[in-house]
Design a protein around this motif. Structure first.
Motif, PDB file in Angstrom:
ATOM      1  N   ASP A 123      11.497  43.150  25.913  1.00 41.96           N
ATOM      2  CA  ASP A 123      12.697  43.965  25.743  1.00 41.96           C
ATOM      3  C   ASP A 123      13.698  43.223  24.854  1.00 41.96           C
ATOM      4  O   ASP A 123      13.847  43.500  23.686  1.00 41.96           O
ATOM      5  CB  ASP A 123      13.290  44.294  27.122  1.00 41.96           C
ATOM      6  CG  ASP A 123      14.400  45.319  27.060  1.00 41.96           C
ATOM      7  OD1 ASP A 123      15.048  45.430  26.000  1.00 41.96           O
ATOM      8  OD2 ASP A 123      14.636  46.005  28.056  1.00 41.96           O
ATOM      9  N   MET A 124      14.420  42.287  25.430  1.00 39.48           N
ATOM     10  CA  MET A 124      15.379  41.417  24.729  1.00 39.48           C
ATOM     11  C   MET A 124      16.642  42.126  24.247  1.00 39.48           C
ATOM     12  O   MET A 124      17.391  41.574  23.438  1.00 39.48           O
ATOM     13  CB  MET A 124      14.718  40.679  23.544  1.00 39.48           C
ATOM     14  CG  MET A 124      13.545  39.809  23.920  1.00 39.48           C
ATOM     15  SD  MET A 124      13.089  38.696  22.572  1.00 39.48           S
ATOM     16  CE  MET A 124      11.472  38.159  23.097  1.00 39.48           C
ATOM     17  N   VAL A 137      10.091  45.591  17.221  1.00 41.20           N
ATOM     18  CA  VAL A 137       9.972  44.539  16.213  1.00 41.20           C
ATOM     19  C   VAL A 137       8.513  44.157  16.008  1.00 41.20           C
ATOM     20  O   VAL A 137       8.006  44.131  14.885  1.00 41.20           O
ATOM     21  CB  VAL A 137      10.789  43.290  16.625  1.00 41.20           C
ATOM     22  CG1 VAL A 137      10.527  42.128  15.661  1.00 41.20           C
ATOM     23  CG2 VAL A 137      12.282  43.611  16.675  1.00 41.20           C
ATOM     24  N   LEU A 138       7.817  43.877  17.106  1.00 37.66           N
ATOM     25  CA  LEU A 138       6.457  43.343  17.017  1.00 37.66           C
ATOM     26  C   LEU A 138       5.420  44.380  16.620  1.00 37.66           C
ATOM     27  O   LEU A 138       4.402  44.042  16.007  1.00 37.66           O
ATOM     28  CB  LEU A 138       6.074  42.713  18.359  1.00 37.66           C
ATOM     29  CG  LEU A 138       6.881  41.456  18.708  1.00 37.66           C
ATOM     30  CD1 LEU A 138       6.716  41.095  20.175  1.00 37.66           C
ATOM     31  CD2 LEU A 138       6.464  40.281  17.828  1.00 37.66           C
ATOM     32  N   ASN A 139       5.662  45.628  16.955  1.00 34.82           N
ATOM     33  CA  ASN A 139       4.656  46.664  16.686  1.00 34.82           C
ATOM     34  C   ASN A 139       4.950  47.553  15.492  1.00 34.82           C
ATOM     35  O   ASN A 139       4.068  48.291  15.046  1.00 34.82           O
ATOM     36  CB  ASN A 139       4.484  47.542  17.939  1.00 34.82           C
ATOM     37  CG  ASN A 139       3.904  46.779  19.109  1.00 34.82           C
ATOM     38  OD1 ASN A 139       2.787  46.275  19.042  1.00 34.82           O
ATOM     39  ND2 ASN A 139       4.671  46.667  20.187  1.00 34.82           N
ATOM     40  N   GLU A 140       6.152  47.474  14.962  1.00 37.32           N
ATOM     41  CA  GLU A 140       6.530  48.400  13.889  1.00 37.32           C
ATOM     42  C   GLU A 140       6.984  47.726  12.600  1.00 37.32           C
ATOM     43  O   GLU A 140       6.905  48.333  11.532  1.00 37.32           O
ATOM     44  CB  GLU A 140       7.643  49.344  14.379  1.00 37.32           C
ATOM     45  CG  GLU A 140       7.213  50.212  15.555  1.00 37.32           C
ATOM     46  CD  GLU A 140       8.375  50.976  16.175  1.00 37.32           C
ATOM     47  OE1 GLU A 140       9.457  51.041  15.534  1.00 37.32           O
ATOM     48  OE2 GLU A 140       8.213  51.487  17.295  1.00 37.32           O
ATOM     49  N   GLU A 208      16.832  39.321  15.915  1.00 35.31           N
ATOM     50  CA  GLU A 208      16.573  40.566  15.196  1.00 35.31           C
ATOM     51  C   GLU A 208      16.914  41.782  16.045  1.00 35.31           C
ATOM     52  O   GLU A 208      17.576  42.717  15.578  1.00 35.31           O
ATOM     53  CB  GLU A 208      15.104  40.615  14.777  1.00 35.31           C
ATOM     54  CG  GLU A 208      14.627  41.959  14.259  1.00 35.31           C
ATOM     55  CD  GLU A 208      15.279  42.398  12.965  1.00 35.31           C
ATOM     56  OE1 GLU A 208      15.176  43.586  12.627  1.00 35.31           O
ATOM     57  OE2 GLU A 208      15.893  41.548  12.280  1.00 35.31           O
ATOM     58  N   VAL A 209      16.475  41.778  17.294  1.00 33.77           N
ATOM     59  CA  VAL A 209      16.716  42.927  18.185  1.00 33.77           C
ATOM     60  C   VAL A 209      18.208  43.229  18.303  1.00 33.77           C
ATOM     61  O   VAL A 209      18.636  44.389  18.274  1.00 33.77           O
ATOM     62  CB  VAL A 209      16.116  42.656  19.590  1.00 33.77           C
ATOM     63  CG1 VAL A 209      16.601  43.700  20.600  1.00 33.77           C
ATOM     64  CG2 VAL A 209      14.596  42.659  19.524  1.00 33.77           C
ATOM     65  N   ASN A 210      18.999  42.177  18.415  1.00 27.66           N
ATOM     66  CA  ASN A 210      20.435  42.346  18.675  1.00 27.66           C
ATOM     67  C   ASN A 210      21.313  42.198  17.426  1.00 27.66           C
ATOM     68  O   ASN A 210      22.532  42.202  17.543  1.00 27.66           O
ATOM     69  CB  ASN A 210      20.873  41.351  19.745  1.00 27.66           C
ATOM     70  CG  ASN A 210      20.174  41.590  21.065  1.00 27.66           C
ATOM     71  OD1 ASN A 210      20.454  42.544  21.762  1.00 27.66           O
ATOM     72  ND2 ASN A 210      19.209  40.726  21.398  1.00 27.66           N
ATOM     73  N   ASN A 211      20.658  42.064  16.269  1.00 25.53           N
ATOM     74  CA  ASN A 211      21.395  41.977  14.996  1.00 25.53           C
ATOM     75  C   ASN A 211      22.454  40.874  15.057  1.00 25.53           C
ATOM     76  O   ASN A 211      23.578  41.020  14.553  1.00 25.53           O
ATOM     77  CB  ASN A 211      22.048  43.328  14.683  1.00 25.53           C
ATOM     78  CG  ASN A 211      22.522  43.432  13.239  1.00 25.53           C
ATOM     79  OD1 ASN A 211      22.006  42.759  12.344  1.00 25.53           O
ATOM     80  ND2 ASN A 211      23.531  44.256  13.008  1.00 25.53           N
ATOM     81  N   GLU A 212      22.096  39.754  15.666  1.00 26.25           N
ATOM     82  CA  GLU A 212      23.086  38.742  16.033  1.00 26.25           C
ATOM     83  C   GLU A 212      23.779  38.068  14.849  1.00 26.25           C
ATOM     84  O   GLU A 212      24.968  37.748  14.923  1.00 26.25           O
ATOM     85  CB  GLU A 212      22.428  37.684  16.928  1.00 26.25           C
ATOM     86  CG  GLU A 212      22.009  38.244  18.280  1.00 26.25           C
ATOM     87  CD  GLU A 212      21.275  37.238  19.147  1.00 26.25           C
ATOM     88  OE1 GLU A 212      21.590  36.037  19.052  1.00 26.25           O
ATOM     89  OE2 GLU A 212      20.388  37.641  19.908  1.00 26.25           O
TER      90      GLU A 212
END
Length: 298
Positions: A123-124, A137-140, A208-212
């Motif tokens: 999730d993250m 992120v990992l699958n797309e 990446e997930v959180n656009n940090e």
């Protein structure tokens, strides 16, 4: 004041003592988390002061609360700090604190997928209302996108090989759990080496997930607009990518691809970065990578 969740705020003495210059001022805790820093700030402020806190994680807001008429907590990402303040008719503040790390509440919750120590759904998301997770992120992501993530956010020299392994694995099945991800890689060497590899791997995906990185850059720009002259900003970061951005901005007033100030808007309070003491690291091992930088608006 009441905090439901046991939380060990990092570099609390160093950050709060250097942050507060006006005890009746308006302050912002941009990353409420476990509430430890907010609690400490309130203890240092007088009765007429105000503390605004933000957190994008609803779970943190539910688990932790502070009963104090000076305290106001909002569910939002700190990238929106100026909008939140303006809506509350606040246009300038005396100080702002941001702790960029993952809270213990997030890390220890096995359903959130932040840690490779538990097998759970990837999730993250810090904001659970977001639709973009580690699985996306990992699958797309394309090979080039994955390369960018691992090279820029994990600082892997072999980012291309890591991206290729993930692409190969997802052709067989979707990567959905932390164990799915860990099993893709066989890391030779010591336990310490393997631990560091997966820490950087998970870090890069989380960023990446959180656009940090983009959030941090925009937050720095906003901070220069809302701080009063003489107001201070204290930021705790946990990896070199963030620390370089903060250091460069405080020293030069520049964020690459964002803005170039004609005059430097800050002066550094300490020339050297502040690190946790040996005793703090012993008491709270998660603090070992913390780095604190403090600057004052000129």
């Amino acid at each position: 004041m009441n905090l439901q969740y046991h939380h060990k705020p990092v570099l609390i003495k160093e950050s709060i003592e250097n942050l507060i210059t006006h005890k009746n001022g308006i302050y912002v805790d941009a990353t409420f988390g476990g509430g430890g820093h907010s609690n400490a700030i309130l203890k240092k402020l007088d009765k007429k002061a105000t503390l605004i806190a933000l957190d994008q994680d609803k779970e943190s807001i539910k688990k932790n609360f502070i009963k104090d008429k000076r305290f106001h907590l909002f569910h939002n990402n700190f990238i929106h700090i100026r909008d939140i303040l303006n809506k509350n008719r606040i246009y300038k503040i005396s100080g702002i604190l941001a702790d960029l790390g993952i809270s213990s509440l997030q890390m220890d919750n096995i359903t959130r997928g932040f840690s490779n120590q538990y097998n759970c759904i990837l999730d993250m998301r810090m904001n659970q209302e977001s639709f973009y997770s580690a699985q996306n992120v990992l699958n797309e992501c394309s090979k080039q996108e994955l390369f960018h993530i691992f090279y820029e956010y994990g600082e892997f020299k072999n980012a291309k090989k890591i991206a290729e392994k993930i692409l190969k694995e997802r052709l067989k099945k979707n990567i959905t759990t932390t164990l799915d991800l860990v099993h893709i890689f066989f890391i030779k060497g010591s336990f310490k080496k393997r631990k560091r590899f997966f820490a950087r791997l998970f870090q890069s995906i989380r960023i990446e997930v959180n656009n940090e990185i983009n959030v941090l850059k925009n937050f720095l720009l906003e901070s220069s607009k809302i701080l009063l002259p003489g107001g201070r900003i204290a930021i705790i970061s946990y990896h070199s990518i963030e620390d370089r951005i903060i250091k460069f901005f405080f020293k030069k007033g520049i964020i690459i691809n964002k803005i170039n100030f004609k005059t430097i808007p800050f002066k550094m309070i300490h020339k050297k970065v502040i690190k946790p003491s040996f005793q703090e690291i012993i008491n709270n091992p998660r603090s070992r990578s913390a780095r604190l930088r403090i600057a004052e608006k000129t």
